[in-house]
Design a protein around this motif. Sequence first.
Motif, PDB file in Angstrom:
ATOM      1  N   VAL A   1       0.870  -1.172   0.000  1.00 52.51           N
ATOM      2  CA  VAL A   1       0.000   0.000   0.000  1.00 52.51           C
ATOM      3  C   VAL A   1       0.907   1.221   0.000  1.00 52.51           C
ATOM      4  O   VAL A   1       2.081   1.130   0.368  1.00 52.51           O
ATOM      5  N   ASN A   2       0.382   2.344  -0.394  1.00 49.28           N
ATOM      6  CA  ASN A   2       1.218   3.518  -0.635  1.00 49.28           C
ATOM      7  C   ASN A   2       0.673   4.724   0.105  1.00 49.28           C
ATOM      8  O   ASN A   2      -0.533   4.848   0.305  1.00 49.28           O
ATOM      9  N   THR A   3       1.575   5.614   0.496  1.00 51.69           N
ATOM     10  CA  THR A   3       1.204   6.805   1.250  1.00 51.69           C
ATOM     11  C   THR A   3       1.576   8.051   0.467  1.00 51.69           C
ATOM     12  O   THR A   3       2.726   8.194   0.023  1.00 51.69           O
ATOM     13  N   PHE A   4       0.608   8.940   0.300  1.00 52.38           N
ATOM     14  CA  PHE A   4       0.815  10.189  -0.424  1.00 52.38           C
ATOM     15  C   PHE A   4       0.300  11.348   0.418  1.00 52.38           C
ATOM     16  O   PHE A   4      -0.444  11.149   1.385  1.00 52.38           O
ATOM     17  N   ALA A   5       0.684  12.560   0.052  1.00 56.14           N
ATOM     18  CA  ALA A   5       0.155  13.744   0.714  1.00 56.14           C
ATOM     19  C   ALA A   5      -1.326  13.892   0.354  1.00 56.14           C
ATOM     20  O   ALA A   5      -1.692  13.872  -0.823  1.00 56.14           O
ATOM     21  N   HIS A   6      -2.169  14.031   1.383  1.00 55.45           N
ATOM     22  CA  HIS A   6      -3.603  14.207   1.151  1.00 55.45           C
ATOM     23  C   HIS A   6      -3.867  15.644   0.695  1.00 55.45           C
ATOM     24  O   HIS A   6      -2.974  16.499   0.714  1.00 55.45           O
ATOM     25  N   VAL A   7      -5.106  15.930   0.310  1.00 54.75           N
ATOM     26  CA  VAL A   7      -5.433  17.263  -0.212  1.00 54.75           C
ATOM     27  C   VAL A   7      -5.210  18.351   0.835  1.00 54.75           C
ATOM     28  O   VAL A   7      -4.925  19.502   0.494  1.00 54.75           O
ATOM     29  N   ASN A   8      -5.327  18.010   2.136  1.00 54.43           N
ATOM     30  CA  ASN A   8      -5.150  18.997   3.197  1.00 54.43           C
ATOM     31  C   ASN A   8      -3.815  18.830   3.912  1.00 54.43           C
ATOM     32  O   ASN A   8      -3.661  19.231   5.067  1.00 54.43           O
ATOM     33  N   TYR A   9      -2.840  18.248   3.217  1.00 57.13           N
ATOM     34  CA  TYR A   9      -1.501  18.071   3.796  1.00 57.13           C
ATOM     35  C   TYR A   9      -0.802  19.419   3.960  1.00 57.13           C
ATOM     36  O   TYR A   9      -0.879  20.286   3.092  1.00 57.13           O
ATOM     37  N   SER A  10      -0.125  19.582   5.076  1.00 55.22           N
ATOM     38  CA  SER A  10       0.787  20.699   5.265  1.00 55.22           C
ATOM     39  C   SER A  10       1.942  20.208   6.127  1.00 55.22           C
ATOM     40  O   SER A  10       1.819  19.200   6.837  1.00 55.22           O
ATOM     41  N   VAL A  11       3.045  20.921   6.069  1.00 53.65           N
ATOM     42  CA  VAL A  11       4.218  20.523   6.851  1.00 53.65           C
ATOM     43  C   VAL A  11       3.902  20.564   8.333  1.00 53.65           C
ATOM     44  O   VAL A  11       4.297  19.677   9.099  1.00 53.65           O
ATOM     45  N   ASP A  12       3.157  21.571   8.770  1.00 50.48           N
ATOM     46  CA  ASP A  12       2.832  21.720  10.186  1.00 50.48           C
ATOM     47  C   ASP A  12       1.765  20.739  10.650  1.00 50.48           C
ATOM     48  O   ASP A  12       1.775  20.314  11.815  1.00 50.48           O
ATOM     49  N   HIS A  13       0.835  20.390   9.755  1.00 55.88           N
ATOM     50  CA  HIS A  13      -0.244  19.460  10.093  1.00 55.88           C
ATOM     51  C   HIS A  13      -0.323  18.389   8.998  1.00 55.88           C
ATOM     52  O   HIS A  13      -1.178  18.460   8.110  1.00 55.88           O
ATOM     53  N   PRO A  14       0.594  17.424   9.045  1.00 51.74           N
ATOM     54  CA  PRO A  14       0.610  16.410   7.984  1.00 51.74           C
ATOM     55  C   PRO A  14      -0.660  15.573   7.976  1.00 51.74           C
ATOM     56  O   PRO A  14      -1.101  15.076   9.012  1.00 51.74           O
ATOM     57  N   ARG A  15      -1.262  15.489   6.816  1.00 52.70           N
ATOM     58  CA  ARG A  15      -2.403  14.608   6.591  1.00 52.70           C
ATOM     59  C   ARG A  15      -2.065  13.784   5.355  1.00 52.70           C
ATOM     60  O   ARG A  15      -1.959  14.333   4.250  1.00 52.70           O
ATOM     61  N   THR A  16      -1.846  12.516   5.560  1.00 56.59           N
ATOM     62  CA  THR A  16      -1.469  11.649   4.452  1.00 56.59           C
ATOM     63  C   THR A  16      -2.614  10.700   4.119  1.00 56.59           C
ATOM     64  O   THR A  16      -3.480  10.432   4.957  1.00 56.59           O
ATOM     65  N   GLY A  17      -2.600  10.212   2.892  1.00 60.74           N
ATOM     66  CA  GLY A  17      -3.571   9.230   2.456  1.00 60.74           C
ATOM     67  C   GLY A  17      -2.880   7.898   2.231  1.00 60.74           C
ATOM     68  O   GLY A  17      -1.965   7.792   1.425  1.00 60.74           O
ATOM     69  N   VAL A  18      -3.295   6.888   2.997  1.00 60.43           N
ATOM     70  CA  VAL A  18      -2.757   5.532   2.826  1.00 60.43           C
ATOM     71  C   VAL A  18      -3.652   4.828   1.824  1.00 60.43           C
ATOM     72  O   VAL A  18      -4.845   4.617   2.078  1.00 60.43           O
ATOM     73  N   LEU A  19      -3.084   4.490   0.685  1.00 63.69           N
ATOM     74  CA  LEU A  19      -3.877   4.072  -0.477  1.00 63.69           C
ATOM     75  C   LEU A  19      -3.596   2.630  -0.859  1.00 63.69           C
ATOM     76  O   LEU A  19      -2.453   2.251  -1.105  1.00 63.69           O
ATOM     77  N   LEU A  20      -4.652   1.852  -0.885  1.00 68.14           N
ATOM     78  CA  LEU A  20      -4.621   0.508  -1.465  1.00 68.14           C
ATOM     79  C   LEU A  20      -5.280   0.591  -2.830  1.00 68.14           C
ATOM     80  O   LEU A  20      -6.413   1.050  -2.947  1.00 68.14           O
ATOM     81  N   CYS A  21      -4.570   0.166  -3.871  1.00 67.71           N
ATOM     82  CA  CYS A  21      -5.134   0.188  -5.225  1.00 67.71           C
ATOM     83  C   CYS A  21      -5.138  -1.216  -5.807  1.00 67.71           C
ATOM     84  O   CYS A  21      -4.129  -1.930  -5.738  1.00 67.71           O
ATOM     85  N   ILE A  22      -6.286  -1.601  -6.353  1.00 68.57           N
ATOM     86  CA  ILE A  22      -6.425  -2.867  -7.071  1.00 68.57           C
ATOM     87  C   ILE A  22      -6.734  -2.522  -8.515  1.00 68.57           C
ATOM     88  O   ILE A  22      -7.787  -1.954  -8.822  1.00 68.57           O
ATOM     89  N   ASN A  23      -5.825  -2.819  -9.415  1.00 66.76           N
ATOM     90  CA  ASN A  23      -5.991  -2.406 -10.817  1.00 66.76           C
ATOM     91  C   ASN A  23      -7.221  -3.019 -11.472  1.00 66.76           C
ATOM     92  O   ASN A  23      -7.897  -2.381 -12.275  1.00 66.76           O
TER      93      ASN A  23
END
Length: 497
Positions: free
Chosen positions: A283-305
């Motif tokens: 699974v993969n982790t990316f910066a979410h739409v509301n990510y910031s350096v001070d308040h990190p919000r990441t999206g842990v993503l499972l993708c099934i093609n």
Amino acid sequence: MYLLGIDIGTSSIKVAVVDATTQKNIARVQYPEEETPIKSPMPGWAEQSPMDWWHNTQQAILKINAFGLFNPKDIKAIGISYQMHGLVTVGKNQEVLRDSIIWCDSRSVNLGNRAFDSIGHERCLSALLNSPGNFTASKLAWVKENEPYVYDKIDKIMLPGDFIAMKLTGEITTSISALSEGIFWDFQKNKISEDVMNHFGFDKKVIPEIKPLFSIHGQLKDEVAGILGLTAGIPIAYKAGDQPNNALSLNVLRPGEVAATAGTSGVIYGVSDRLTYDKLSRVNTFAHVNYSVDHPRTGVLLCINGTGSMYRWAKHTFAPYLNYNELNHIASQAPLGSEALKALPFGNGAERMLNNVYTGAQFIGIDLNVHQQSHIFRAVQESIAFAFRYGLDIMCENEVQPKIIKAGWANLFLSDLFAQTFVDVTNVPVELYENDGSVGAALGAGIGAGIFSNPEEAFNGQTIKKYIEPKNTKAYEPIYQDWKEILEFNLKQSKNN
């Protein structure tokens, strides 16, 4: 006052117009009606033409304007959602240099694996939160190695949504979220990854200007506005990958909240407040739409093609004359478990959750005296739900433990059978909302343009369309375990071959 949302999907372009005052959808269309094909010049390759996306986007906007339900001149901002991880390359005159290598393309896996080994596994995972895999950076490396005549002409690289924004405005921008999904972003140093750029030998000049995700990414050009009947100068105020955007559209913004989608691909997406990663990069982790350096919000993503793509294949192969509602009705005629017919829905490129092993799509246990159309369609829906369960178990290992999953009432979740099977197999209730990526993109534009003061305000009118609780979990558990055993046997065979 209205907001326009554009969703650059793999199968089609979806466009929505939303009333900014009520947050309600006024109109929604897709173009074309039939799924856009994926070009596959070689096994495991997947490409689409960016200019086809642009043509279809224009046609979708003209189509929705023609409904006469709103005045297009009253649209005040545009937001864009797009299929993630694609590579678009343009020259100095913003001309497209080759077809886009899209998200499910597997050709660059070995290049990504080499980068993973060379940079160092721990370094990649702690700084990039992922292995380079077959993400955008590795796709660019493939072009550099195999098509130097194209690479030498590149002025800028971008993701599919960046390209549509460029065609609308003439400007090319990116964001931290976009760079993170391409595996260009160093979360530890909060800048473009020197490790990735140096390993692949990329010039930083190919990276567009970095802007906040919710911000002005350019204004609509006069000539484009004239063609589309819109007002020149309105801003493109939001751009996000389809899965972060899907989470936004479901108001999934806070740590612990989880969204799902079952379109061409299947995704479970959980929000975290930590820079977490899966040691096996399943699974993969990316910066979410509301990510910031001070308040990190990441999206842990499972993708099934191979989810919706498997169901689409079954439709076109076994019942091309039926629509999906009719298909779902036929599937519901088969009993739970499809009388031991099982399927593996993994025929759309290497699956990250399977460690990039390609098993191919399969049917197992066909009995010519028993199984009919209904069994095939139900087995496909069940196998997709099983794939979600397999992936969700991996996410649970990475501390994503959903109590409720939110999903849009769209694609496979339009099937009552699939929605209930998903809930039964995962043993997690689902809330369905009548939102989709294009509506989310429109509301995102309202946030970026300052029409809404924050994301929460943009979704304060959202209501649940349907709530689904588990009913048949005990009945499905042994069937799932049998399916899992078949999958893992196939994984061992594929690795040995």
